[in-house]
Design a protein around this motif. Structure first.
Motif, short mmCIF file in Angstrom:
data_model
loop_
_atom_site.label_atom_id
_atom_site.label_comp_id
_atom_site.label_asym_id
_atom_site.label_seq_id
_atom_site.Cartn_x
_atom_site.Cartn_y
_atom_site.Cartn_z
N VAL A 137 0.84 -1.20 0.00
CA VAL A 137 0.00 0.00 0.00
C VAL A 137 0.88 1.24 0.00
CG1 VAL A 137 -1.68 1.35 1.32
CG2 VAL A 137 -1.93 -1.14 1.16
N GLU A 138 0.50 2.20 -0.83
CA GLU A 138 1.18 3.50 -0.83
C GLU A 138 0.19 4.56 -0.36
OE1 GLU A 138 3.92 4.77 -4.05
OE2 GLU A 138 2.57 6.50 -4.23
N VAL A 139 0.57 5.32 0.66
CA VAL A 139 -0.28 6.39 1.18
C VAL A 139 0.37 7.73 0.88
CG1 VAL A 139 -1.37 5.01 2.98
CG2 VAL A 139 0.80 6.18 3.45
N ARG A 140 -0.47 8.79 0.86
CA ARG A 140 0.04 10.12 0.53
C ARG A 140 -0.51 11.21 1.45
NH1 ARG A 140 0.71 10.23 -6.09
NH2 ARG A 140 2.05 8.39 -6.19
N GLY A 162 0.11 -8.18 7.44
CA GLY A 162 1.14 -8.74 6.57
C GLY A 162 1.21 -8.01 5.25
N VAL A 163 0.99 -6.68 5.32
CA VAL A 163 0.96 -5.84 4.13
C VAL A 163 2.13 -4.87 4.18
CG1 VAL A 163 -0.34 -4.02 2.93
CG2 VAL A 163 -1.53 -6.04 3.82
N GLU A 164 2.79 -4.69 3.04
CA GLU A 164 3.95 -3.79 3.00
C GLU A 164 3.53 -2.35 2.76
OE1 GLU A 164 6.92 -2.97 4.21
OE2 GLU A 164 7.41 -5.02 3.62
N GLN A 205 9.28 -2.60 -0.29
CA GLN A 205 9.05 -2.03 -1.62
C GLN A 205 9.59 -0.61 -1.68
OE1 GLN A 205 6.77 -3.95 -3.95
NE2 GLN A 205 7.32 -5.52 -2.45
N VAL A 206 10.48 -0.34 -2.64
CA VAL A 206 11.09 0.98 -2.77
C VAL A 206 10.78 1.55 -4.15
CG1 VAL A 206 13.25 2.29 -2.78
CG2 VAL A 206 12.97 0.35 -1.21
#
Length: 284
Positions: A137-140, A162-164, A205-206
């Motif tokens: 997940v990407e948050v902003r 268990g989520v990146e 994750q990068v």
């Protein structure tokens, strides 16, 4: 086999012809060349439009078994209102990409800047619905970068599920003072948020968003070389994606990253080098 995943935002980049790709490569052939060098890709295209079933079948026939396609949920799902109302659409998207099998991992949910702490219940329900999937997940939203209780609540949710949490680093991009339209466009689109080098799972994750000067990017990449090397030595399998403003130099940036990582991790295999068709003929 590399001990980590390395890739770019996409593979069909016309500017790579005559450099990363042979000069005469056709669009339909770019994926075949890409997977010979890199072992993963961001599924940026799926954020904007769903592929046809025939396209997915072609991808499945071309991508090796060990390749990873990190598909983004379409924006009408991630940006289309309450996530709890998007479960059916999310499942339909997964069904569409089912021919990719294990290569579809992790699934990326990129949330808009408007998705803040009051909506964590939506995210919780959505993650529970797809708990069997590997997800990042990407948050902003600024509150998720304030090092307060709201950020801690997000981190607890992701860790427990268990989520990146995707690590976005756009410092090199925003350090640019260029008037290049590609740079200005990228700066307008990308979020300017603090870096959070999270590792909640075995696969951090990068996403590194660099500027057009690869030498200038080096100072911002250096800490990631140390971090990625440490993750690998700890038994994790990080994913690293390299961007430049218009991604014309994304492949070259990724190749440079790997070359520098090999200096920190002796024994790391070299990547295959694609030679332009004219050079290949000259060697016959």
């Amino acid at each position: 086999m590399l001990p980590y995943y390395l890739g770019c935002p996409s593979w069909n980049e016309p500017a790579w012809r005559g450099g990363f790709y042979p000069v005469d490569v056709r669009p339909a052939e770019t994926l075949e060349h890409y997977v010979r060098v890199f072992n993963c890709v961001e599924g940026n295209t799926t954020f904007y439009a769903r592929p046809s079933p025939a396209t997915v079948q072609r991808w499945a026939q071309t991508m090796p078994a060990g390749f990873r396609f990190c598909a983004k949920l379409p924006r009408d799902i991630s940006h289309g209102g309450d996530l709890r109302d998007q479960l059916e659409a999310s499942q339909a998207f997964l069904d569409l990409l089912a021919p990719l099998g294990e290569r579809l991992a992790p699934l990326w949910l990129q949330l808009p800047a408007s998705f803040g702490p009051p909506r964590l219940a939506e995210l919780t329900a959505w993650l529970e619905a797809f708990s069997e999937r590997r997800i990042a997940v990407e948050v902003r939203h600024p509150a998720f970068f304030a090092r307060g209780e709201e950020e801690r609540a997000l981190n607890r949710l992701l860790h427990a599920s268990g989520v990146e949490r995707i690590c976005l680093d756009a410092r090199a991009l925003f350090a640019c003072r260029a008037s290049d339209p590609a740079v200005l466009h990228a700066q307008a689109k990308k979020p300017r948020v603090p870096v959070r080098p999270a590792a909640f799972t075995s696969s951090p994750q990068v996403r590194f968003i660099g500027g057009p000067d690869l030498d200038a990017n080096a100072a911002y990449l250096a800490p990631w070389l140390d971090k990625v090397a440490a993750w690998i030595e700890a038994g994790r399998t990080p994913y690293v994606f390299l961007h430049t403003p218009d991604n014309h130099l994304a492949a070259e940036q990724a190749l440079r990253f790997h070359a520098l990582l090999r200096e920190r991790l002796p024994g790391l295999p070299a990547l295959e080098t694609l030679r332009p068709a004219s050079e290949q003929l000259g060697l016959l």
